[in-house]
Structures are given as structure tokens and as C-alpha cells.
Design a protein around this motif. Structure first.
Motif, PDB file in Angstrom:
ATOM      1  N   GLY A  72       0.816  -1.201   0.000  1.00 54.09           N
ATOM      2  CA  GLY A  72       0.000   0.000   0.000  1.00 54.09           C
ATOM      3  C   GLY A  72       0.847   1.247   0.000  1.00 54.09           C
ATOM      4  N   THR A  73       0.161   2.382  -0.015  1.00 55.21           N
ATOM      5  CA  THR A  73       0.830   3.681   0.014  1.00 55.21           C
ATOM      6  C   THR A  73       0.661   4.276   1.399  1.00 55.21           C
ATOM      7  OG1 THR A  73       0.339   4.028  -2.328  1.00 55.21           O
ATOM      8  CG2 THR A  73       0.948   5.966  -1.020  1.00 55.21           C
ATOM      9  N   PRO A  74       1.759   4.386   2.175  1.00 55.49           N
ATOM     10  CA  PRO A  74       1.633   4.877   3.539  1.00 55.49           C
ATOM     11  C   PRO A  74       1.700   6.392   3.621  1.00 55.49           C
ATOM     12  CG  PRO A  74       3.868   4.159   3.164  1.00 55.49           C
ATOM     13  CD  PRO A  74       3.113   3.896   1.880  1.00 55.49           C
ATOM     14  N   GLY A  75       1.318   6.894   4.784  1.00 55.66           N
ATOM     15  CA  GLY A  75       1.428   8.314   5.067  1.00 55.66           C
ATOM     16  C   GLY A  75       1.222   8.563   6.542  1.00 55.66           C
ATOM     17  N   VAL A  76       1.419   9.803   6.935  1.00 57.35           N
ATOM     18  CA  VAL A  76       1.258  10.181   8.338  1.00 57.35           C
ATOM     19  C   VAL A  76       0.563  11.532   8.406  1.00 57.35           C
ATOM     20  CG1 VAL A  76       3.319   8.897   9.032  1.00 57.35           C
ATOM     21  CG2 VAL A  76       3.506  11.337   8.456  1.00 57.35           C
ATOM     22  N   VAL A  77       0.147  11.899   9.599  1.00 55.95           N
ATOM     23  CA  VAL A  77      -0.468  13.202   9.829  1.00 55.95           C
ATOM     24  C   VAL A  77       0.508  14.038  10.643  1.00 55.95           C
ATOM     25  CG1 VAL A  77      -2.417  14.459  10.803  1.00 55.95           C
ATOM     26  CG2 VAL A  77      -2.772  12.190   9.791  1.00 55.95           C
ATOM     27  N   GLU A  78       0.920  15.161  10.059  1.00 53.11           N
ATOM     28  CA  GLU A  78       1.855  16.053  10.728  1.00 53.11           C
ATOM     29  C   GLU A  78       1.250  17.447  10.799  1.00 53.11           C
ATOM     30  OE1 GLU A  78       6.256  14.529   9.729  1.00 53.11           O
ATOM     31  OE2 GLU A  78       5.121  15.045   7.918  1.00 53.11           O
ATOM     32  N   GLN A  79       1.112  17.944  12.027  1.00 49.28           N
ATOM     33  CA  GLN A  79       0.527  19.268  12.256  1.00 49.28           C
ATOM     34  C   GLN A  79      -0.832  19.409  11.558  1.00 49.28           C
ATOM     35  OE1 GLN A  79       3.580  22.034  11.008  1.00 49.28           O
ATOM     36  NE2 GLN A  79       4.774  21.745  12.891  1.00 49.28           N
ATOM     37  N   GLY A  80      -1.614  18.347  11.656  1.00 43.48           N
ATOM     38  CA  GLY A  80      -2.960  18.354  11.107  1.00 43.48           C
ATOM     39  C   GLY A  80      -3.050  18.120   9.618  1.00 43.48           C
ATOM     40  N   GLN A  81      -1.908  17.938   8.940  1.00 43.43           N
ATOM     41  CA  GLN A  81      -1.901  17.749   7.490  1.00 43.43           C
ATOM     42  C   GLN A  81      -1.364  16.366   7.144  1.00 43.43           C
ATOM     43  OE1 GLN A  81      -3.209  20.156   5.442  1.00 43.43           O
ATOM     44  NE2 GLN A  81      -3.673  21.185   7.397  1.00 43.43           N
ATOM     45  N   LEU A  82      -1.954  15.746   6.118  1.00 42.83           N
ATOM     46  CA  LEU A  82      -1.490  14.454   5.651  1.00 42.83           C
ATOM     47  C   LEU A  82      -0.260  14.631   4.782  1.00 42.83           C
ATOM     48  CD1 LEU A  82      -4.418  13.801   6.610  1.00 42.83           C
ATOM     49  CD2 LEU A  82      -4.470  12.059   4.818  1.00 42.83           C
ATOM     50  N   THR A  83       0.755  13.819   5.022  1.00 35.02           N
ATOM     51  CA  THR A  83       1.951  13.809   4.195  1.00 35.02           C
ATOM     52  C   THR A  83       2.245  12.381   3.773  1.00 35.02           C
ATOM     53  OG1 THR A  83       3.614  13.373   5.919  1.00 35.02           O
ATOM     54  CG2 THR A  83       2.828  15.652   5.696  1.00 35.02           C
ATOM     55  N   ASN A  84       3.158  12.235   2.810  1.00 36.37           N
ATOM     56  CA  ASN A  84       3.510  10.890   2.357  1.00 36.37           C
ATOM     57  C   ASN A  84       4.766  10.367   3.047  1.00 36.37           C
ATOM     58  OD1 ASN A  84       5.420  12.481   1.190  1.00 36.37           O
ATOM     59  ND2 ASN A  84       4.953  11.935  -0.942  1.00 36.37           N
ATOM     60  N   ASN A  85       5.110  10.956   4.162  1.00 31.74           N
ATOM     61  CA  ASN A  85       6.237  10.429   4.928  1.00 31.74           C
ATOM     62  C   ASN A  85       5.909   9.035   5.454  1.00 31.74           C
ATOM     63  OD1 ASN A  85       7.764  12.707   4.554  1.00 31.74           O
ATOM     64  ND2 ASN A  85       7.123  13.691   6.469  1.00 31.74           N
ATOM     65  N   LYS A  86       6.943   8.227   5.620  1.00 35.66           N
ATOM     66  CA  LYS A  86       6.744   6.847   6.038  1.00 35.66           C
ATOM     67  C   LYS A  86       7.031   6.631   7.518  1.00 35.66           C
ATOM     68  CE  LYS A  86       7.772   5.004   1.448  1.00 35.66           C
ATOM     69  NZ  LYS A  86       8.629   4.088   0.652  1.00 35.66           N
ATOM     70  N   SER A  87       7.374   7.677   8.213  1.00 30.51           N
ATOM     71  CA  SER A  87       7.670   7.565   9.640  1.00 30.51           C
ATOM     72  C   SER A  87       7.156   8.792  10.365  1.00 30.51           C
ATOM     73  CB  SER A  87       9.176   7.428   9.877  1.00 30.51           C
ATOM     74  OG  SER A  87       9.690   6.263   9.274  1.00 30.51           O
ATOM     75  N   ILE A  88       6.790   8.601  11.620  1.00 31.25           N
ATOM     76  CA  ILE A  88       6.389   9.716  12.463  1.00 31.25           C
ATOM     77  C   ILE A  88       6.670   9.343  13.907  1.00 31.25           C
ATOM     78  CG2 ILE A  88       3.991   8.929  12.689  1.00 31.25           C
ATOM     79  CD1 ILE A  88       3.177  11.923  12.716  1.00 31.25           C
ATOM     80  N   ALA A  89       7.084  10.322  14.691  1.00 34.17           N
ATOM     81  CA  ALA A  89       7.340  10.118  16.112  1.00 34.17           C
ATOM     82  C   ALA A  89       6.870  11.345  16.872  1.00 34.17           C
ATOM     83  CB  ALA A  89       8.819   9.864  16.367  1.00 34.17           C
ATOM     84  N   GLY A  90       6.440  11.127  18.099  1.00 24.55           N
ATOM     85  CA  GLY A  90       5.963  12.231  18.918  1.00 24.55           C
ATOM     86  C   GLY A  90       4.792  11.800  19.766  1.00 24.55           C
ATOM     87  N   LYS A  91       3.975  12.743  20.157  1.00 19.52           N
ATOM     88  CA  LYS A  91       2.793  12.467  20.967  1.00 19.52           C
ATOM     89  C   LYS A  91       1.550  12.619  20.107  1.00 19.52           C
ATOM     90  CE  LYS A  91       4.715  13.898  25.454  1.00 19.52           C
ATOM     91  NZ  LYS A  91       6.124  13.984  25.038  1.00 19.52           N
ATOM     92  N   GLY A  92       0.549  11.768  20.361  1.00 20.78           N
ATOM     93  CA  GLY A  92      -0.709  11.858  19.631  1.00 20.78           C
ATOM     94  C   GLY A  92      -0.558  11.623  18.140  1.00 20.78           C
ATOM     95  N   ILE A  93       0.339  10.759  17.749  1.00 21.97           N
ATOM     96  CA  ILE A  93       0.642  10.567  16.326  1.00 21.97           C
ATOM     97  C   ILE A  93      -0.447   9.773  15.617  1.00 21.97           C
ATOM     98  CG2 ILE A  93       3.119  10.706  16.729  1.00 21.97           C
ATOM     99  CD1 ILE A  93       3.159   7.614  16.452  1.00 21.97           C
ATOM    100  N   LYS A  94      -0.488   9.962  14.285  1.00 17.86           N
ATOM    101  CA  LYS A  94      -1.431   9.245  13.443  1.00 17.86           C
ATOM    102  C   LYS A  94      -0.717   8.832  12.154  1.00 17.86           C
ATOM    103  CE  LYS A  94      -5.576  11.640  15.116  1.00 17.86           C
ATOM    104  NZ  LYS A  94      -4.907  12.126  16.341  1.00 17.86           N
ATOM    105  N   ALA A  95      -1.079   7.648  11.662  1.00 20.06           N
ATOM    106  CA  ALA A  95      -0.501   7.147  10.417  1.00 20.06           C
ATOM    107  C   ALA A  95      -1.581   6.414   9.644  1.00 20.06           C
ATOM    108  CB  ALA A  95       0.681   6.225  10.699  1.00 20.06           C
ATOM    109  N   TYR A  96      -1.331   6.185   8.362  1.00 19.18           N
ATOM    110  CA  TYR A  96      -2.318   5.477   7.553  1.00 19.18           C
ATOM    111  C   TYR A  96      -1.613   4.756   6.416  1.00 19.18           C
ATOM    112  CZ  TYR A  96      -1.844   9.197   4.066  1.00 19.18           C
ATOM    113  OH  TYR A  96      -1.338  10.061   3.124  1.00 19.18           O
ATOM    114  N   ILE A  97      -2.346   3.825   5.829  1.00 21.77           N
ATOM    115  CA  ILE A  97      -1.875   3.159   4.625  1.00 21.77           C
ATOM    116  C   ILE A  97      -3.081   2.923   3.728  1.00 21.77           C
ATOM    117  CG2 ILE A  97      -1.995   0.878   5.743  1.00 21.77           C
ATOM    118  CD1 ILE A  97       0.352   0.053   3.886  1.00 21.77           C
TER     119      ILE A  97
END
Length: 751
Positions: free
Chosen positions: A205-230
Motif C-alpha cells: 500500500g501507500t503509507p502516510g502520516v499526519v503532521e501538524q494536522g496535514q497528511l503527508t507521504n512520509n513513512k515515519s512519524i514520532a511524537g505524541k498523539g501521532i497518526k498514520a495510515y496506509i
């Protein structure tokens, strides 16, 4: 609207009640097979609507194993699901890593969208869960391994297909999408426990994450309250996600995945889960009773396996008691609330699986070695400061006297003694003793405040209060356990020290009022209304229940309690009055202060643990037939096989074990004394396959709804004229025969 199809017939053997095939609008009607195996009688939705407080949950897991699953919703009346966890870390104390499907283009708002489902298209078994989302037209299935979980999602044609991942806790977290359809994660539970996840999708699939309320196509995210999708290609119809959880490391999560589930199909994992549960349920076989009674019984037995859970991973485990990784060739168990479980759940396990119970008690010992205190509410992050009492001491004594020897009894006794001499007895507090404990040790009772008097001891919990009478009574039982084990271990000086403390309950007996009442620090009585005073839950003086319930909290010295009340007849009369005494107020007024005291019969509360043994106390009077009458009435009234079928907080096996014992026809009134008292079995025949290859059998001739009274009894063919038998008689493979009738034999069992 396009019609969605899916096939579950491959799971026909796994889901005997419903098979969904073809159109979602054409589900086959429910069928009830003529002959059911014990495992087929479990209904995880029983009690899914609570009386006032917590409902039960339709939990998927293997018995006493780490991975636990239930859809996240308020209760069964809620027709929307928030999301699905990768595991429940602790009973009612949180979960980690959430996932939910989406058929819309990923957007930040999608994570907050609740998912409507159809109750009648939901399938709940201990080993398998399935639901169908009404608007998304997605079928979700789940099954569990020991340290692994397995999701299967079936998507409709012509819509987007995504999985949205979130976290439940506020600490640091991370998600990473790696080559080979791999996803890893870390979520911090309870501020400092790092939980690791390693999973693999069946499809690219095509992964992504939510950064500062916006969806990006980055494949990694770290922090508090994080969200990711595929997101998956439009042609995708089915996606599986199988994963492992570790409390040790990311590498261990990967290893558990590879060892346990990497080469397994969904159906194979589910089939294994059903077999494991079938083996567990088949240890007790019953005949007779109604289908509803059998469903309630086996569902209660299933819930008796929810906890504690084994968190050992390849011979090592993370301990929240010293925040270290330990190596051990024995399982390490967490998630136990002894205030709830010492009465019936631990005693039940001592019969069904004493080796597992020994492992749990050895875990208690290790917790003491690592933290300095014997735990009372041992969970993943350490000893949860909750309720009151050191009832793990009672569990240890009970196990030792029932022949469970494979744990370090000397170290366990050392821990019991330290808790009894050095730890605070304050409710919902851990740590060293306070000035209030000094009063208990010197005067033999825990001091209370007068009504309206301001608290001056900073360590007292602002909501839970002192619970002075409850603490004194519970402390006397715990001190009795220390004294008794000291005697068994030939520690005579300690026995002489603690034996008088076992009688401390007498220091709060008010002979004029005939109740256990509070005293202040000076030894003066505090005049209260035992039905209603004490603030929320009566916590100034009692705990979650009022003085009528705490009138009977002297299991360790029932003859002594009978003496305080003036003899057996007076004791029997007080028991009668308990079940008849009015509230003297409306129920809503009473429950506004005592929401835990549900399942009311007079002043008796079937919905809370301190009441479990009370109906059996008639066996210590001249009227054992009243125990038979009361137990049958309580089981029939409060434990139905429907969503309302639990009269209070079930507490992860605490209440269910009472149902298991009482339905079989006996109960351990005093954990610590290896003896059982006889009630009234709802089944004609009960057989327990014991771990020593022997079998304990209860035959209740002519037992029925009407024939609930014991006319005469035999044990191993010899007349039995008392309503008790010993644990040794049980494990030796004895046979208890009861001859039942419609009217009481008022002379049987009178001692």
C-alpha cells in the motif's frame, strides 16, 4: 448502494451460530444445534450493559495470555465503534495502538469518525470476532494468538481502501512503514512503559502520516498523539494485518511475530484459538439445568480466564516493579486485582490449574523482590494503588494449605510480614505506614473522622477517604493469614504477634447497635447511620457498600462473629433481616451514593465482591436450607444469559468465579481454610477433570428449578450430614451425591 459480498463459511466450525455468506442482505438465520459442546455455549455479550457502572466486554484472547481485544465502544447499547485496539494492556486500565478501516480518501477528520455497525451481524467468540460496518460496508475480523493478533479486512468495490492507525496514550510514540509491507510501532503506556509492535500487511500500500494536522507521504512519524495510515489499490478486496506485541523491545516483537504467526493463516490461528478454549471449557462438564444456565455457566468460566496474563517473552519479561528486563524460565503474570479475585477466582484456579496459580504466586514473590512490597493490584506498570487490604496474603495462605508448593514460601511470608508491619493500610495508597497505621498497630483499629470533620493527614486519598471500618475488618483477615502461615511455617513468635491482630474486628463491634461502627483516634464511638452515612460509597467508614454489607466481613472467624451477635439463632435472624431490610429511601437516592451496591435484595448487594460469601453463612446456623434457597434465587434473578446478565462490575473474573462455584454447588467461604461449603447445584451432574488425572464429581439427583433443596447427601458413598467437604477430598477425586427435593429438609446439614 452497491451490494457487498464476503465469505465466512471457511469459519463455519469456528462460528457455530451464524454463517454469513454471499449478500450482506441475506444472512442465514440463527440455528441452535441439538447438542452443544461447552465452548459453543460461551456468549461474550452476556453482561455487556452494566447495571450502573462498568459492563463486561466481548473479549477475544487465549486463556491468560497477553493479547486481548474488544471493540472500543461505550457498551452494547452503543451502535457505533470508535476503533479497534491491537491489545488491551490491562483490564479497564487502557490499551495501545488503534486501527480502523476507511473507505474515504484519507483526511484528518477520518480518525475521529465513529463507525456504525449492526448488532445482528456481529459475531463474538473468545477466539474470534467479526463485525460489518453499515456505512463503509467493510467486514472486520479478528483472532488472537499469545503475543500476536490477526486482523482481516474485506473492502467493497469502487471505494477507497485505507487503514488508519492511532494511539491511545499521551506519551511518546512512533510509527514506521518499512519495505516488505512491514509496519512497526512504539507507544508509551502509563507514562513510562514502552510497548513495541511489529506487523505485516498482506498487500502493498501507500503509507502516510499526519503532521501538524496535514497528511503527508512520509513513512515515519514520532511524537505524541501521532497518526498514520496506509491506502491500498482500488482492486484490493481483502487485507490482512498480523502483528506481535512486546513489552521488551522492537527486536523481540519481530521475533515473536516470526515465531508465532508469520507462517499462519487467519483461519488456522482462529481454529487453534477455538481448540484452546474448547480444552479449557471441557475441563468442567455439566449435565442438566437449562440452556440458559449452561450459557451463563460457561460464559462465567470463560471470563475466569481473562487474567492474570502471562507477559513472558522467550524466557524474559519486562517488570514495571523495577523497570528492568528479567530472565526467567517460568511465566511472569500481571493484571490481577486481589481485592476482587482472592475470594473466588484464585480459589477456582487452585482447583483447575494449580501449576498456573503457583506461577502467579511466584510472580508475586518476584514483584516483592523487585519493588520491596507484596503487590495487591499487580498490573503491567507496577502495583496499582487501588482499593484496600493486603489480600494477596490470604491468597498465599490459601494456596499453601491446598498443597501448592512450587513457589518461594519463605520469601512470600517475608513479603506478607513486611506489608503487615511496615506498609500503609490507607485505601488507594502504596508505601510506608503513616500515623493512622500507628493507631491500628497500637489500638487495634483504623481511626475515623467524625461527620463533617476536616481531614488532617495528607496521605489520605481525597476521594477514597479513610474507609476506617472496612480497613480494620480487612486488616484483621489479612493479619489472620499472616498468623496462620507463621504457625504453619513454625514461626511461633510471629504467630503470637499476629494472632491477636486477627481479632481486631472485635474492637469496632458496637454491642448496642449490633454493627461494626467507626471509632475516632481517642477510642470514642462515632454515631452514624449505617445505611447511608460516610459520603460517596460510604468511604469515610466503609467502602462501596454500607454497614449492612460490612456486618459480615469476618470470614476468618465466623464462630467469633456468631458469638458477637448472640448465637446461631440471632445470627440467622440477622441474615434474614439483611435480605429484607428496606433502603429507607428511593433507589435513585441510595444509588446516588452507593452506585457499586447493585443487585439489591433488601440490603444485600449481589453486585459487589464483599457480598459473595454472605448467602452461604446460613450453613453455619441451624438453617442450611436457607443457603440453598438464597443461592438459587440469586443465580436465577441476577445472572441471566443476556446483555443485562451481570448485576455489577464483573471485575475480570472476580464475579464470574462466584457464578462458576455457585452453579456447581459449592463455595470457598474462607480462603485460607481448605474447605468448601455446599449450596445448591443448578446441574444434575458436574464433573471436573483435575490436573492430577482424577475427577471430582457432583451428582444432584432430581435437581431442577423446583427441586433445589438437599434432602440427604453422600460423599464417596458414605452419608454426609454436614454442608462441607475439604479441598483434599476434592483433589482426591471424590464424588459428592446430593438428593434434591422441592421442599427443604430443615434438619440436613445442621451442626
Amino acid at each position: 448502494m452497491k451490494k457487498t459480498t464476503w465469505k465466512l463459511c471457511s469459519l463455519l466450525l469456528l462460528t457455530p451460530f451464524v454463517c454469513l455468506s454471499g449478500s450482506a442482505t441475506a444472512a442465514a438465520p440463527d440455528t441452535i444445534p441439538a447438542a452443544k459442546q461447552p465452548v459453543d455455549l460461551i456468549d461474550p455479550t452476556i453482561g455487556n450493559v452494566g447495571q450502573l457502572l462498568e459492563p463486561t466486554r466481548p473479549t477475544v484472547q487465549l486463556p491468560n495470555q497477553l493479547i486481548r481485544f474488544t471493540p472500543q465502544r461505550k457498551d452494547f447499547m452503543d451502535d457505533q465503534i470508535d476503533n479497534f485496539p491491537l491489545t488491551i494492556v490491562s483490564h479497564r486500565l487502557g490499551q495501545v495502538f488503534s486501527v480502523k478501516p476507511s473507505v474515504e480518501a484519507p483526511a484528518a477528520a477520518g480518525w475521529g469518525k465513529r463507525l456504525a455497525y449492526d448488532h445482528d451481524l456481529e459475531i463474538n467468540h473468545p477466539w474470534y470476532y467479526s463485525t460489518w460496518l453499515l456505512h463503509e460496508e467493510v467486514n472486520i475480523e479478528f483472532t488472537a494468538g499469545k503475543k500476536t493478533g490477526y486482523y482481516r479486512f474485506r473492502f467493497p468495490q469502487g471505494k477507497n481502501k485505507s487503514l488508519l492507525f492511532d494511539v491511545y496514550n499521551n506519551g511518546d510514540a512512533a510509527y514506521n512503514f518499512l519495505p516488505g509491507n512491514v509496519m512497526t510501532g512504539m507507544e508509551t503506556y502509563n507514562d513510562y512503559v514502552k510497548v513495541y509492535m511489529y506487523g505485516v500487511f498482506s498487500e502493498a500500500g501507500t503509507p502516510g502520516v499526519v503532521e501538524q494536522g496535514q497528511l503527508t507521504n512520509n513513512k515515519s512519524i514520532a511524537g505524541k498523539g501521532i497518526k498514520a495510515y496506509i491506502s491500498f489499490p482500488a482492486t484490493t478486496r481483502e487485507v490482512t494485518f498480523k502483528y506481535a506485541i512486546s513489552y521488551i523491545s522492537a527486536a523481540q516483537a519481530k521475533k515473536s511475530y516470526e515465531d508465532e504467526i508469520s507462517r499462519q493463516s487467519f483461519d488456522a490461528v482462529a481454529a487453534n484459538g477455538k481448540k484452546v478454549w474448547s480444552d479449557a471449557m471441557s475441563q468442567i462438564k455439566v449435565k442438566g439445568g437449562s440452556l440458559a444456565q449452561q450459557r451463563s455457566f460457561y460464559t462465567a468460566l470463560y471470563r475466569s480466564y481473562e487474567r492474570a496474563v502471562d507477559i513472558t517473552e522467550d524466557g524474559q519479561y519486562y517488570s514495571g516493579y523495577d523497570k528492568q528486563i528479567h530472565k526467567d524460565n517460568r511465566p511472569f503474570y500481571v493484571d490481577d486485582w486481589t481485592w476482587d479475585t482472592y475470594l473466588a477466582l484464585h480459589p477456582l484456579r487452585m482447583i483447575l490449574d494449580p501449576a498456573k496459580e503457583e506461577d502467579m504466586l511466584e510472580s508475586f514473590v518476584h514483584m516483592y523482590e523487585q519493588s520491596g512490597w507484596l503487590p495487591t493490584f499487580p498490573v503491567l506498570f507496577g502495583d496499582h494503588a487501588c482499593m484496600n487490604g493486603f489480600h494477596s496474603s490470604v491468597v498465599i495462605l490459601d494456596a499453601w494449605r491446598k498443597g501448592l508448593k512450587k513457589f518461594d514460601i519463605e520469601k512470600a511470608y517475608e513479603a506478607m510480614r513486611k506489608n503487615a508491619t511496615d506498609a500503609t493500610m490507607l485505601p488507594w495508597r502504596n508505601g510506608p505506614k503513616t500515623v493512622l497505621d500507628d493507631v491500628y498497630h497500637s489500638k487495634g483499629y483504623f481511626p475515623a473522622l467524625h461527620i463533617g470533620e476536616k481531614e488532617t493527614v495528607a496521605e489520605v486519598h481525597p476521594f477514597e477517604k479513610r474507609q476506617a471500618v472496612a480497613v480494620t475488618l480487612g486488616g484483621a483477615y489479612d493479619d489472620w493469614a499472616v498468623a496462620e502461615l507463621a504457625g504453619d511455617l513454625n514461626k511461633k513468635d510471629d504467630q503470637r504477634l499476629f494472632a491477636p491482630r486477627a481479632k481486631n474486628y472485635k474492637n469496632l463491634w458496637n454491642a448496642d447497635k449490633q454493627f461494626f461502627l467507626p471509632k475516632d483516634e481517642k477510642g470514642e464511638w462515632i454515631d452514624i447511620n449505617v445505611k447511608y452515612d460516610g459520603g460517596m460509597g460510604g468511604r469515610d467508614y466503609y467502602d462501596e457498600n454500607n454497614g449492612w454489607t460490612y456486618l459480615w466481613q469476618v470470614q476468618q472467624d465466623i464462630p467469633g462473629l456468631i458469638g458477637l451477635m448472640g448465637g446461631k439463632q440471632a445470627f440467622e435472624n440477622r441474615l434474614d433481616q439483611l435480605f429484607r431490610e428496606p433502603l429507607d429511601m428511593s433507589r435513585y437516592a441510595f444509588w446516588s451514593k452507593f452506585p457499586d451496591a447493585t443487585g439489591l435484595v433488601g440490603q444485600y448487594s449481589m453486585g459487589n465482591e464483599p457480598s459473595f460469601h454472605i448467602p452461604y453463612l446460613y450453613n453455619y446456623t441451624g438453617a442450611p436450607w436457607k443457603t440453598q434457597e438464597r443461592i438459587r434465587f440469586l443465580l436465577n434473578t441476577w445472572f441471566k444469559d443476556n446483555i443485562f446478565g451481570i448485576p455489577g462490575d464483573e471485575d475480570g473474573g472476580g464475579m464470574s468465579a462466584f457464578v462458576v462455584f455457585s452453579s456447581m454447588g459449592f463455595y470457598p467461604v474462607t480462603p485460607g481454610i481448605p474447605e468448601y461449603t455446599i449450596g445448591s447445584p443448578v446441574f444434575e451432574n458436574v464433573s471436573i477433570a483435575l490436573p492430577n488425572k482424577k475427577q471430582f464429581t457432583i451428582i444432584a439427583h432430581n435437581s431442577s428449578v423446583v427441586n433445589k433443596y438437599i434432602q440427604r447427601a453422600k460423599f464417596n458413598g458414605q452419608p454426609l450430614n454436614k454442608p462441607t467437604f475439604t479441598h483434599q477430598q476434592l483433589v482426591a477425586g471424590g464424588t459428592l451425591e446430593l438428593f434434591m427435593g422441592p421442599k427443604p429438609n430443615k434438619s440436613w446439614g445442621v451442626q
